[in-house]
Design a protein around this motif. Structure first.
Motif, PDB file in Angstrom:
ATOM      1  N   ARG A 122       0.753  -1.058  -0.039  1.00 36.06           N
ATOM      2  CA  ARG A 122      -0.270  -0.114  -0.193  1.00 36.06           C
ATOM      3  C   ARG A 122       0.842   1.251   0.065  1.00 36.06           C
ATOM      4  O   ARG A 122       0.586   2.175  -0.392  1.00 36.06           O
ATOM      5  CB  ARG A 122      -0.596  -0.204   1.406  1.00 36.06           C
ATOM      6  CG  ARG A 122      -0.276  -0.062   2.436  1.00 36.06           C
ATOM      7  CD  ARG A 122      -1.572  -0.794   3.377  1.00 36.06           C
ATOM      8  NE  ARG A 122      -0.830  -0.721   4.794  1.00 36.06           N
ATOM      9  CZ  ARG A 122      -0.057  -1.370   5.983  1.00 36.06           C
ATOM     10  NH1 ARG A 122       0.412  -2.325   4.826  1.00 36.06           N
ATOM     11  NH2 ARG A 122       1.066  -1.249   6.912  1.00 36.06           N
ATOM     12  N   ILE A 187      -6.400  -2.644   2.684  1.00 40.52           N
ATOM     13  CA  ILE A 187      -8.588  -2.161   1.731  1.00 40.52           C
ATOM     14  C   ILE A 187      -9.070  -3.892   2.101  1.00 40.52           C
ATOM     15  O   ILE A 187      -8.253  -4.206   1.865  1.00 40.52           O
ATOM     16  CB  ILE A 187      -8.353  -2.233   1.230  1.00 40.52           C
ATOM     17  CG1 ILE A 187      -8.380  -0.338   0.551  1.00 40.52           C
ATOM     18  CG2 ILE A 187      -9.488  -1.928   0.456  1.00 40.52           C
ATOM     19  CD1 ILE A 187      -8.883  -0.230  -0.759  1.00 40.52           C
ATOM     20  N   SER A 397      -3.320   4.813  -4.492  1.00 40.48           N
ATOM     21  CA  SER A 397      -4.991   5.362  -4.985  1.00 40.48           C
ATOM     22  C   SER A 397      -5.442   3.608  -4.102  1.00 40.48           C
ATOM     23  O   SER A 397      -4.302   2.731  -4.782  1.00 40.48           O
ATOM     24  CB  SER A 397      -5.105   5.555  -6.101  1.00 40.48           C
ATOM     25  OG  SER A 397      -4.715   4.510  -6.994  1.00 40.48           O
ATOM     26  N   LYS A 398      -7.328   4.148  -3.976  1.00 40.71           N
ATOM     27  CA  LYS A 398      -7.572   2.837  -3.761  1.00 40.71           C
ATOM     28  C   LYS A 398      -7.431   1.795  -5.057  1.00 40.71           C
ATOM     29  O   LYS A 398      -7.654   0.966  -4.796  1.00 40.71           O
ATOM     30  CB  LYS A 398      -8.361   3.093  -3.644  1.00 40.71           C
ATOM     31  CG  LYS A 398     -10.129   2.020  -3.751  1.00 40.71           C
ATOM     32  CD  LYS A 398     -11.158   2.829  -2.439  1.00 40.71           C
ATOM     33  CE  LYS A 398     -12.532   1.379  -2.618  1.00 40.71           C
ATOM     34  NZ  LYS A 398     -13.852   1.981  -2.439  1.00 40.71           N
ATOM     35  N   ASP A 399      -7.758   2.670  -6.318  1.00 42.28           N
ATOM     36  CA  ASP A 399      -7.966   1.499  -7.449  1.00 42.28           C
ATOM     37  C   ASP A 399      -6.582   0.876  -8.190  1.00 42.28           C
ATOM     38  O   ASP A 399      -6.680  -0.606  -7.680  1.00 42.28           O
ATOM     39  CB  ASP A 399      -7.635   2.429  -8.637  1.00 42.28           C
ATOM     40  CG  ASP A 399      -9.222   3.030  -8.733  1.00 42.28           C
ATOM     41  OD1 ASP A 399      -9.750   2.400  -8.228  1.00 42.28           O
ATOM     42  OD2 ASP A 399      -9.535   4.263  -9.955  1.00 42.28           O
ATOM     43  N   GLU A 401      -4.359  -0.130  -5.361  1.00 41.39           N
ATOM     44  CA  GLU A 401      -4.302  -0.954  -4.326  1.00 41.39           C
ATOM     45  C   GLU A 401      -5.119  -2.411  -4.322  1.00 41.39           C
ATOM     46  O   GLU A 401      -4.117  -3.334  -4.500  1.00 41.39           O
ATOM     47  CB  GLU A 401      -4.927  -0.419  -3.132  1.00 41.39           C
ATOM     48  CG  GLU A 401      -4.394  -1.830  -1.455  1.00 41.39           C
ATOM     49  CD  GLU A 401      -5.302  -0.790  -0.340  1.00 41.39           C
ATOM     50  OE1 GLU A 401      -4.938  -1.621   0.392  1.00 41.39           O
ATOM     51  OE2 GLU A 401      -4.971   0.097  -0.472  1.00 41.39           O
TER      52      GLU A 401
END
Length: 431
Positions: A122, A187, A397-399, A401
């Motif tokens: 991450r 996440i 970023s979330k995407d 990760e």
């Protein structure tokens, strides 16, 4: 060739070879961490290890070594020896300064590798490069100066840390804890109701091989710290290292069988490593029996602390803090209890443990030094990450990760057998 020249040659060969063994441990870190994380993040682990080696070596050459071992007046920071030049006459060894730098460079690379596992899957790659520069150029060198340099204030107070349970492992472990807390969990690791979701390792055989490589390299780590091929304690250091690691692994097998009804492979892997970490400070100064005890306690403590971290919702994918921070702390304090007079007589009067009639002075020095370097590592790592966040995102970023750092950040998967052809331009530009 006279005896003096022969001695210098043997010591040089010994130090270079053990430095190479320590550097090989980076292969161990790479395999261990790649096996513990998910398949989609294996390449990112390898890339961080290359950052550790490449940037770490250069930074330590330019100024890290000088801050750690240079001349100083107050026992806080070195001021000579940049680019391994200038006044280093106070380093009175039977090897050249270049040889000594190589050995110490292998150590500094190991410190940042501890931190890398705690932020796996991450951390922003660019942010990690900056963290590596800070750790290898400033955070670790100053802590090392306080304990290992000629005028370091913790060393003068009596602290003993033969090969780095505190300076390397406790420092690296508490830095890893700070980084894991700062960057937050992966996440899906923890549910909203507090439930811990298991993230299965991608390749435990790979992680096991990594642990065996680390175990092998640890003989260079500990025995190499004699800096002499003719030092009579090398054999004793090797056996205490072996016994502590074995005790850590054996204890974890038995303890997890009792606690979970099954021997837990990741815990057993980390248990052996915990035993290695625990013995690093006192490998030259404690008995075989004490080494077994240190390894056993370190292994059990590692399991309990791993569970505690998860209850606190702190995500440490490879167990960096439990293995290095806790076991390093226990090993540092153990010197104050178990250091034997006949093994520390070369250091000075009174440098032996409480259980051997040494009183509380050495244990007090060990505790003070441990707290100092641990707090230093935690606070400075947190501060550095806070500063980095002012410049760039510390976390991906979330995407990125969710897709995995291998493709999201580096543009290539670790295993591509499922694809005949890959559009690398599209992968790299998809970030």
């Amino acid at each position: 060739m006279d005896v003096i020249e022969l001695s210098k040659g043997l010591d040089t060969i010994w130090v270079v070879l053990t430095a190479a063994m320590i550097l090989l441990m980076e292969g161990g870190f790479a395999l261990l961490e790649a096996g513990f994380v998910r398949q989609k993040n294996a390449v990112s682990i390898i890339m961080k290890v290359f950052v550790d080696i490449a940037f770490g070596a250069l930074v330590f050459y330019f100024f890290g070594f000088a801050l750690m071992y240079g001349q100083d007046a107050g026992g806080i920071i070195g001021t000579t020896g940049f680019l391994i030049k200038g006044d280093l006459s106070h380093i009175a060894l039977n090897i050249t300064h270049e040889t000594y730098w190589l050995f110490q460079c292998a150590f500094v690379i190991a410190v940042i590798s501890i931190v890398s596992g705690a932020v796996a899957e991450r951390i922003n790659f660019k942010a990690y490069i900056l963290l590596t520069i800070a750790m290898t150029g400033f955070i670790y060198p100053l802590a090392g100066h306080w304990v290992w340099s000629l005028n370091g204030f913790l060393g003068k107070l009596g602290m003993i840390d033969f090969a780095g349970s505190a300076v390397i492992h406790a420092l690296g472990g508490f830095s890893a804890l700070a980084a894991a807390m700062f960057i937050g969990p992966r996440i899906g690791k923890f549910s909203a109701d507090g439930k811990v979701n298991i993230v299965p390792p991608s390749n435990l055989p790979l992680a096991s091989v990594g642990a065996f490589i680390l175990w092998f390299g640890w003989f260079g780590f500990n025995a190499g710290s004699t800096l002499s091929a003719t030092n009579g304690t090398i054999g004793h250091i090797a056996i205490t290292t072996m016994l502590s690691a074995a005790a850590g692994g054996a204890t974890c097998i038995l303890f997890t069988m009792f606690r979970y009804k099954k021997a837990d492979p990741p815990m057993v892997i980390n248990g052996s490593l915990a035993g290695l970490v625990g013995i690093t400070a006192g490998c030259a100064f404690v008995s075989d029996g004490a080494a077994i005890g240190i390894g056993a306690v370190s292994g059990i403590a590692m399991v309990l602390v791993t569970e505690w971290l998860e209850r606190r919702q702190i995500d440490d994918p490879v167990g960096a803090f439990a293995v290095h921070g806790i076991s390093g702390s226990l090993g540092t304090l153990a010197v104050g209890l178990f250091a034997m007079p006949e093994l520390t007589e070369g250091i000075g009067k009174g440098y032996y443990g409480l259980f051997y009639g040494g009183g509380w002075s050495l244990l007090g020095a060990q505790a003070l030094g441990l707290v100092t370097v641990s707090v230093w590592g935690f606070v400075l790592t947190w501060g550095v990450l806070w500063l980095i966040r002012k410049i760039m995102p510390v976390r991906v970023s979330k995407d990125e990760e969710l897709i995995g750092l291998d493709v999201g950040i580096h543009g290539v998967p670790a295993y591509s057998q499922e694809h005949d052809f890959l559009d690398y331009d599209r992968l790299r530009n998809s970030r």
